[in-house]
Design a protein around this motif. Structure first.
Motif, PDB file in Angstrom:
ATOM      1  N   PHE A 180     -18.217   5.227   3.660  1.00 10.30           N
ATOM      2  CA  PHE A 180     -18.552   6.472   2.951  1.00 10.30           C
ATOM      3  C   PHE A 180     -17.710   7.878   3.795  1.00 10.30           C
ATOM      4  N   VAL A 181     -17.699   7.478   5.199  1.00  5.81           N
ATOM      5  CA  VAL A 181     -17.066   8.539   6.037  1.00  5.81           C
ATOM      6  C   VAL A 181     -15.666   8.410   5.527  1.00  5.81           C
ATOM      7  N   ASP A 182     -14.927   7.472   5.232  1.00  8.10           N
ATOM      8  CA  ASP A 182     -13.367   7.191   4.922  1.00  8.10           C
ATOM      9  C   ASP A 182     -13.292   7.624   3.474  1.00  8.10           C
ATOM     10  N   VAL A 183     -14.254   7.533   2.636  1.00 13.16           N
ATOM     11  CA  VAL A 183     -14.440   7.953   1.281  1.00 13.16           C
ATOM     12  C   VAL A 183     -14.264   9.380   1.265  1.00 13.16           C
ATOM     13  N   MET A 184     -15.304  10.109   2.052  1.00 17.05           N
ATOM     14  CA  MET A 184     -15.246  11.681   2.349  1.00 17.05           C
ATOM     15  C   MET A 184     -13.988  12.289   2.900  1.00 17.05           C
ATOM     16  N   THR A 185     -13.176  11.671   3.488  1.00 15.68           N
ATOM     17  CA  THR A 185     -12.127  12.019   4.230  1.00 15.68           C
ATOM     18  C   THR A 185     -11.220  12.570   3.007  1.00 15.68           C
ATOM     19  N   GLY A 186     -11.264  11.927   1.981  1.00 13.37           N
ATOM     20  CA  GLY A 186     -10.118  12.352   0.751  1.00 13.37           C
ATOM     21  C   GLY A 186     -10.813  13.200  -0.300  1.00 13.37           C
ATOM     22  N   ILE A 187     -11.990  13.640  -0.100  1.00 13.32           N
ATOM     23  CA  ILE A 187     -12.597  14.150  -1.039  1.00 13.32           C
ATOM     24  C   ILE A 187     -11.909  15.737  -1.354  1.00 13.32           C
ATOM     25  N   PRO A 188     -11.335  15.941  -2.329  1.00  7.19           N
ATOM     26  CA  PRO A 188     -10.771  17.470  -2.604  1.00  7.19           C
ATOM     27  C   PRO A 188     -11.792  18.628  -2.054  1.00  7.19           C
ATOM     28  N   SER A 189     -11.091  19.838  -1.766  1.00  6.82           N
ATOM     29  CA  SER A 189     -12.092  20.716  -1.323  1.00  6.82           C
ATOM     30  C   SER A 189     -12.782  21.503  -2.400  1.00  6.82           C
ATOM     31  N   ILE A 190     -12.212  21.346  -3.750  1.00  7.43           N
ATOM     32  CA  ILE A 190     -13.022  21.889  -4.799  1.00  7.43           C
ATOM     33  C   ILE A 190     -14.086  21.148  -5.249  1.00  7.43           C
ATOM     34  N   VAL A 191     -14.164  19.779  -4.833  1.00  5.39           N
ATOM     35  CA  VAL A 191     -15.353  18.956  -5.019  1.00  5.39           C
ATOM     36  C   VAL A 191     -16.486  19.258  -4.383  1.00  5.39           C
ATOM     37  N   ALA A 192     -16.199  19.526  -2.927  1.00  4.48           N
ATOM     38  CA  ALA A 192     -17.186  19.984  -1.970  1.00  4.48           C
ATOM     39  C   ALA A 192     -17.757  21.416  -2.445  1.00  4.48           C
ATOM     40  N   LEU A 194     -18.037  22.359  -5.577  1.00  2.00           N
ATOM     41  CA  LEU A 194     -18.883  22.288  -6.699  1.00  2.00           C
ATOM     42  C   LEU A 194     -20.043  21.558  -6.394  1.00  2.00           C
ATOM     43  N   PHE A 195     -20.258  20.806  -5.432  1.00  2.00           N
ATOM     44  CA  PHE A 195     -21.300  20.161  -5.104  1.00  2.00           C
ATOM     45  C   PHE A 195     -22.432  21.018  -4.372  1.00  2.00           C
ATOM     46  N   ILE A 196     -21.903  22.049  -3.426  1.00  2.00           N
ATOM     47  CA  ILE A 196     -22.799  22.908  -2.937  1.00  2.00           C
ATOM     48  C   ILE A 196     -23.147  23.878  -3.993  1.00  2.00           C
ATOM     49  N   LEU A 197     -22.301  24.214  -4.796  1.00  2.00           N
ATOM     50  CA  LEU A 197     -22.533  25.367  -6.139  1.00  2.00           C
ATOM     51  C   LEU A 197     -23.776  24.652  -6.852  1.00  2.00           C
ATOM     52  N   SER A 198     -23.562  23.382  -7.174  1.00  2.00           N
ATOM     53  CA  SER A 198     -24.720  22.796  -8.276  1.00  2.00           C
ATOM     54  C   SER A 198     -25.981  22.731  -7.550  1.00  2.00           C
ATOM     55  N   PHE A 199     -26.024  22.323  -6.110  1.00  2.00           N
ATOM     56  CA  PHE A 199     -27.349  21.830  -5.655  1.00  2.00           C
ATOM     57  C   PHE A 199     -27.673  23.173  -4.785  1.00  2.00           C
ATOM     58  N   TRP A 200     -27.016  23.802  -4.044  1.00  2.00           N
ATOM     59  CA  TRP A 200     -27.303  25.014  -3.154  1.00  2.00           C
ATOM     60  C   TRP A 200     -27.790  26.412  -3.730  1.00  2.00           C
ATOM     61  N   VAL A 201     -26.560  26.523  -4.511  1.00  2.00           N
ATOM     62  CA  VAL A 201     -26.546  27.889  -5.327  1.00  2.00           C
ATOM     63  C   VAL A 201     -27.254  27.946  -6.251  1.00  2.00           C
ATOM     64  N   PHE A 202     -27.372  26.874  -7.344  1.00  2.00           N
ATOM     65  CA  PHE A 202     -28.093  26.754  -8.506  1.00  2.00           C
ATOM     66  C   PHE A 202     -29.484  26.068  -8.614  1.00  2.00           C
ATOM     67  N   VAL A 203     -29.728  25.420  -7.499  1.00  2.00           N
ATOM     68  CA  VAL A 203     -31.007  24.682  -7.379  1.00  2.00           C
ATOM     69  C   VAL A 203     -31.978  25.409  -6.414  1.00  2.00           C
ATOM     70  N   VAL A 204     -31.372  25.398  -5.022  1.00  2.00           N
ATOM     71  CA  VAL A 204     -32.256  25.709  -3.947  1.00  2.00           C
ATOM     72  C   VAL A 204     -32.372  27.024  -3.773  1.00  2.00           C
ATOM     73  N   THR A 205     -31.523  27.780  -3.834  1.00  2.00           N
ATOM     74  CA  THR A 205     -31.528  29.528  -3.668  1.00  2.00           C
ATOM     75  C   THR A 205     -32.295  30.285  -4.761  1.00  2.00           C
ATOM     76  N   PRO A 206     -32.449  29.701  -5.844  1.00  2.00           N
ATOM     77  CA  PRO A 206     -33.122  30.570  -6.773  1.00  2.00           C
ATOM     78  C   PRO A 206     -34.588  30.423  -6.462  1.00  2.00           C
ATOM     79  N   ILE A 207     -35.158  29.454  -5.876  1.00  2.00           N
ATOM     80  CA  ILE A 207     -36.393  29.262  -5.666  1.00  2.00           C
ATOM     81  C   ILE A 207     -36.924  30.370  -4.594  1.00  2.00           C
TER      82      ILE A 207
END
Length: 362
Positions: A180-192, A194-207
């Motif tokens: 999974f570390v090898d897979v994460m090495t090739g993740i585009p920055s836009i995907v990272a 989007l992940f934080i946007l959908s999880f942290w910004v839209f789910v966690v911080t509204p609480i």
């Protein structure tokens, strides 16, 4: 039956000149290069086939061939082949170095045009597109805070993960983490982002923000941490594997516990390489634009708090200024790019000096 030795045959002793191999004179490569340039200019520019670029390429080919032929005639075929191979290696190095030097030259020449006290000490608040003033102070603050928080999060996790893989991990779990570390090495920055946007910004911080999404520099730091983590893990893992096993075995033979062996012997030995890998991760994080744009939003004003409100960064500032239809925007973009490079270079040099000082202290 004894062997008879012919004592009457004279013994020939090689002279010093016979022991010395023939070599090309020191001025021969220069002469071959000059002849190659003259011949290439006559073939290309004299006949109108091309310009200076094609002339340089033809001259390089003629130089390599001419030096190989001259070396083969004077020094022998093997020495001539060695000269050709050496010339090709140096040529490859120069070709790889040329784009880097070109980018650095353009960056410095264009960046210094606007790099002054006003640029480093002001923000873009209330600055229109057609205003010659305005700076990147707010973006510098955002870059330092976001990269710093991301480093504080990522470096301990990455080093701990690498220690587990190398020193403790066995079987399926270690292989799964490595995969999974090898897979994460090739993740585009836009995907990272989007992940934080959908999880942290839209789910966690509204609480904690009365149901509203919370864009902030801390969210950008989390996205940068996702990008930095695989680089830190893989570089640290490789450095730990380079530590000789005899050092571990010697410590175990003295009765030192495994955890103390790792902390006192393995990590300090691999320290310079680990620092280099971490700084590569920091450099990548400092230059990312998409995650900051998605989860921090950008802000023309100064915001010292990474946990509330929008925040900008130097990479985002360069992106914004490059898209502004103004005669003053390109100069600001080049100055911001130069500032970003200087910051990353300064942090890298300081980290390397700190690692070297700790190594000498031991």
């Amino acid at each position: 039956m004894t062997a008879q030795v012919d004592t009457e045959r004279p013994v020939v002793i090689a002279s010093g000149d016979q022991l010395k191999a023939k070599r090309l004179p020191t001025w021969a490569p220069v002469a071959v290069a000059a002849a190659a340039i003259v011949l290439a200019a006559g073939l290309v520019m004299g006949t109108g086939w091309g310009g200076p670029v094609l002339t340089g390429v033809v001259a390089a080919v003629l130089f390599i061939v001419g030096l190989g032929v001259a070396g083969g005639v004077v020094e022998g075929r093997r020495a001539g082949s060695n000269r050709v191979a050496t010339t090709l290696i140096y040529s490859a190095f120069l070709l790889a170095l040329a784009p880097l030097l070109s980018v650095a030259f353009v960056l410095v020449t264009k960046g210094f045009e606007r790099l002054d006290g006003n640029f480093l000490g002001t923000s873009m608040k209330n600055i229109s597109a057609f205003d010659a003033n305005g700076g990147a102070y707010h973006a510098i603050i955002g870059t330092l805070e976001q990269a710093g928080i991301a480093t504080l999060i990522t470096v301990p996790l990455g080093i701990a993960g690498a220690i587990y893989i190398v020193e403790y991990g066995r079987g399926f779990l270690a292989n799964a983490i490595r995969f999974f570390v090898d897979v994460m090495t090739g993740i585009p920055s836009i995907v990272a982002g989007l992940f934080i946007l959908s999880f942290w910004v839209f789910v966690v911080t509204p609480i904690f923000n009365d149901g509203r999404p919370g864009y902030s520099g801390f969210a950008a730091a989390l996205a940068l941490s996702v990008l930095m983590l695989p680089t830190v893990v893989r570089s640290t893992e490789e450095m730990l594997r380079l530590v000789p096993g005899a050092l571990r075995e010697g410590a175990y033979a003295l009765g030192i516990p495994k955890w103390k062996t790792i902390m006192k012997i393995v990590l300090p030995t691999a320290g310079p390489g680990i620092v280099t890998g971490c700084m590569l991760a920091v450099a990548r994080a400092a230059g990312e634009t998409a995650p900051v744009l998605l989860v921090a939003g950008g802000n023309p004003a100064i915001n010292f708090s990474p946990f509330s409100d929008n925040q900008s960064s130097l990479s985002l500032y360069v992106f914004e200024q490059a898209g502004v239809a103004s005669q003053y925007a390109p100069a600001r973009a080049w100055a911001a790019a130069l500032t970003l490079v200087v910051i990353v270079l300064t942090l890298t040099v300081l980290a390397k000096l700190l690692a070297r000082r700790n190594k000498l202290a031991r």
